[in-house]
Each structure stands twice: as C-alpha cells, then as structure tokens.
Design a protein around this motif. Structure first.
Motif: not given
Length: 435
Positions: A133-134, A138-141, A200-204, A208-212
């Motif tokens: 993420x960092x 992705x962290x910009x979201x 993690x698969x649904x955290x979008x 939007x943390x993990x981009x799903x």
C-alpha cells in the motif's frame, strides 16, 4: 572392513571436515560447468544436499554454522552465476528462504506451543499489503497527507513495520482463540485466515485501501544506498539476511524461559498453569512472535513480486506451510528448515523441470503421454504421493525434535557444592534476623 572405516571416519573431525570441503568444491564445480544445460538441476540439488550432510557431521557447532553460511552466501551464488539458469536458481533459493522463515514462525505456534493454526498465511498477507500500500500509489486514495509511493529506501523500515503489525494481528487472533483448543482452535484460525483474505479482496469501497480484486501493482523495489534491488539474485541476499535474523531469534527462544513455557503448555496446560506459567501471556507471545516472522517475509514477497493481491494468500498456502512443519518435524528447528526446503524445491523446481522435460518429449513424439496423464496435471498428484510416503515412513518428521540433553551428574555436583542457604551472606542475614 567398511564398518571399521566408517567408525574411524565418524570419530575423526578432520576427516569429516576434509570430506565436506571436498564434496562442496566438487559439486559446485559441477554446477559451474553444467549451469547452462538442462541437467544443471542435479548438481544444484547435490550442492544443497551438502547442508544436510553438514548437519550430521560430528564437528564443532560454530564451525558448522560458518561452513553452512559460506555455502549459502558464497558457494551457491558463485557457482551458479555464470549460466542462463542463475536467476531461476536464485529465485527458488529466495522462495526457500521466505518459506523457511514463515515455517519457523508457525513452528513456534504449532511445534513449541502446541496451538494448531490453519490461517497462518493471513499474517503473510498483512506484511505484504503493509508495504504494498505505501510502496505504491495506492496510499494516495485514502491518505490525506504525504506523497506516495514512498521511496524504496523505506523498505528496510517496513520489514520491521510489517513484523510489528503482523504481531498485533497475531495478538488480536490470540485473544479470542484462548477460549478454545484442539479442533475448535483449528476452525477458528482457519476462519481468521479466510476473513483476512476476503477483507483484503473487498477493501476497495467505500474507501479504496487495497484496490480490491485488482490488486496493488507497481510496488517500489527496495533500494540500498541508491542502488535498486530488483533481481532474484539480489533478493536472495535480502531474504538470507532476514533468515539469519529469524534463526538467531528462534534458537535463543527455544531453550529460554519462554521457550520452556511454550513446551510445558504444549505438553500439559493444567500442569503448566499449576507450576505458575501464565497461559494467556505465553500463548499470546507465541502468536505474536510467530506472526512477526511471517509479516517480515510478506514485506519481502510484495517487494519481490512488485504486485500483491488476495489470490496469493489462500487456504492452500496455509496448508503448505503446515505441511512443511509437520514433514520436517514439529518442534525441530533443523527439521522445519529441511521440510520447507524439500517442499519448495520439490514443488517449484524438481517436479516443474520433470513436467517440462516430459512435455518436450511428448511434443517431439518420443514419448506419447495421454492428455489425462499430462505432466502438468500430474504434478500435484506426484507431490501428494511423495508426501504420503514421507508421512508413512517418517512419522516423527524428517529430523525429529530432540530435547536438550542435561548432564544430571554435573547438576548434582553443582547442587552439592552450593551452601545450604545459597551463599554465606544470605545465611548470616538469616541468622541475624532470627536472633
């Protein structure tokens, strides 16, 4: 005659040292000369076999560690560095080191503390997503401050950040599962592993943390002094550094007060509690420390792949790590190392090369293999048969666990030499208080 010669050889440290040095040099020379050919896998396996031979040698322990380090860090990369298979061998070596470190972490939970964990891959996912993420955009979201991706120099910090976050997740898992044991413990940990993967698969959305299911791509490779680390041979040394750190920690924990507490809880919880061992703290420590090793290697995995998604952290992966621990020998540090190495090399190198070789023979018309028995479909089947054979004939594991031997006579002599009150000063103080 042969028995007499072997007995003399086993009693001579110099002869054994000469043998192992000669063996390593010969096998490394064979790997160096054949590295470009398809048969290079055989000298590669023979070089790795030297580590197992070294383990059974009756020579000084510190000398064993020194020779083993030279083989892993110098001889293998050097002898394989001149051919086209170099990066492939180093990639397998990196995977071996990653899974060995994770297996040692699970061995603390299962082998030392006796807590069956079927969701251990969840901590690997936590470490991988932490850096993913960092270390990407992705962290910009969801981060209102900072500029991402973070530079590759921060990877070395995230190794320990991933370990700490994974340890926290290990404690969060340990708190509720302390109420259950046995099969119920396995079910709870299995559910935890699946929950982490699905989350993690649904955290979008809504954030939007993990981009799903799309995963996180373009993860920054590590950098050291401005130099990027982006090849398997370079990641091999990163994984080797963490592996040495994990081995150092595990070996010191095994015979420490905490390690003995884990084994006491494993053998009999009621007796351990009666002896004053705090069950809650002891079990939580096992979950936290074991999870931290997996989190560290998850960080390395994300940086190596430069991509991470939930499909890499399925229940099958947790099962594979548990197989490594059981196959090697639960509670046995050298056994777990051997078990993880056997599983990874067998599954990722030997059977893969065998499948490719049989496919080439079938394509050339030399060997007619039916589609139902194609090597690509039979690889898992062959792997399963080999595991069954190992389990039947090595019920305690490839290298069974051995408790540390205690010299009873030495303890008796030390006890007889001690003054009855521990020391003369204590005795004087006691007599003075009585008067």
């Amino acid at each position: 005659m042969v028995k007499e010669w072997f007995h003399k050889f086993s009693q001579s440290s110099r002869a054994q040292l000469f043998f192992i040095i000669t063996y390593v040099l010969v096998t490394c020379l064979g790997l160096y000369l054949l590295e470009d050919s398809a048969s290079a896998i055989f000298p590669f396996l023979l070089v790795l076999l030297s580590l197992l031979i070294l383990y059974y040698m009756k020579i000084n322990v510190k000398l064993k560690w020194a020779i083993g380090f030279i083989i892993i860090a110098v001889m293998i990369p050097l002898s394989a560095s001149q051919g086209s298979n170099f990066q492939a061998f180093m990639d397998v070596g990196t995977l071996v080191l990653i899974y060995v470190a994770m297996s040692l972490g699970l061995n603390i939970v299962v082998g030392f503390a006796g807590l069956l964990d079927l969701g251990f891959i969840a901590f690997f996912a936590v470490g991988a997503y932490t850096y993913g993420i960092f270390g990407s955009k992705q962290a910009n979201h969801f981060m209102p401050f900072g500029h991402y991706p973070l530079p590759g120099d921060t990877f070395w910090i995230f190794i320990f950040v991933g370990a700490i976050i994974a340890a926290i997740f290990g404690i969060l898992l340990g708190i509720p599962v302390l109420r259950v044991r046995g099969d119920y413990l396995a079910i709870v940990t299995l559910g935890f592993g699946e929950i982490i993967r699905i989350v993690f698969n649904n955290m979008d959305h809504p954030i939007n943390i993990t981009n799903g299911s799309m995963g996180i791509s373009q993860i920054q490779p590590p950098r050291i002094f401005g130099y990027p680390i982006d090849t398997p041979s370079e990641f091999y040394y990163v994984a080797l550094f963490i592996f040495i750190l994990v081995i150092y920690v595990v070996k010191h924990l095994e015979n420490s007060k905490l390690g003995r507490s884990w084994k006491a809880v494993r053998d009999n919880e009621i007796a351990a509690q009666a002896m004053g061992i705090p069950l809650v703290k002891t079990k939580l420590a096992a979950f936290a420390i074991g999870a931290s090793f997996s989190g560290m290697m998850g960080t390395v995995f994300a940086a190596k792949q430069m991509f991470v998604d939930a499909t890499s952290f399925t229940y099958l992966e947790s099962t594979m790590i548990l197989v490594m621990v059981i196959l090697g020998g639960m509670g046995s540090v050298p056994g777990v190392i051997l078990g993880a190495a056997v599983v990874i090399i067998l599954n990722n190198q030997v059977l893969t090369d065998l499948s490719n070789w049989m496919t080439s023979l079938s394509t050339a018309g030399i060997l007619n293999v039916p589609d139902a028995l194609s090597p690509s479909k039979m690889q898992r089947f062959i792997f399963g048969i080999l595991l069954v054979v190992f389990a039947l004939y090595r019920t305690q594991g490839l290298i069974p666990h051995k408790n540390k031997k205690v010299d009873a006579e030495r303890l008796k002599r030390e006890a007889a030499a001690e003054p009855p009150y521990g020391n003369s000063e204590a005795k004087t103080n006691l007599e003075g208080s009585d008067s």
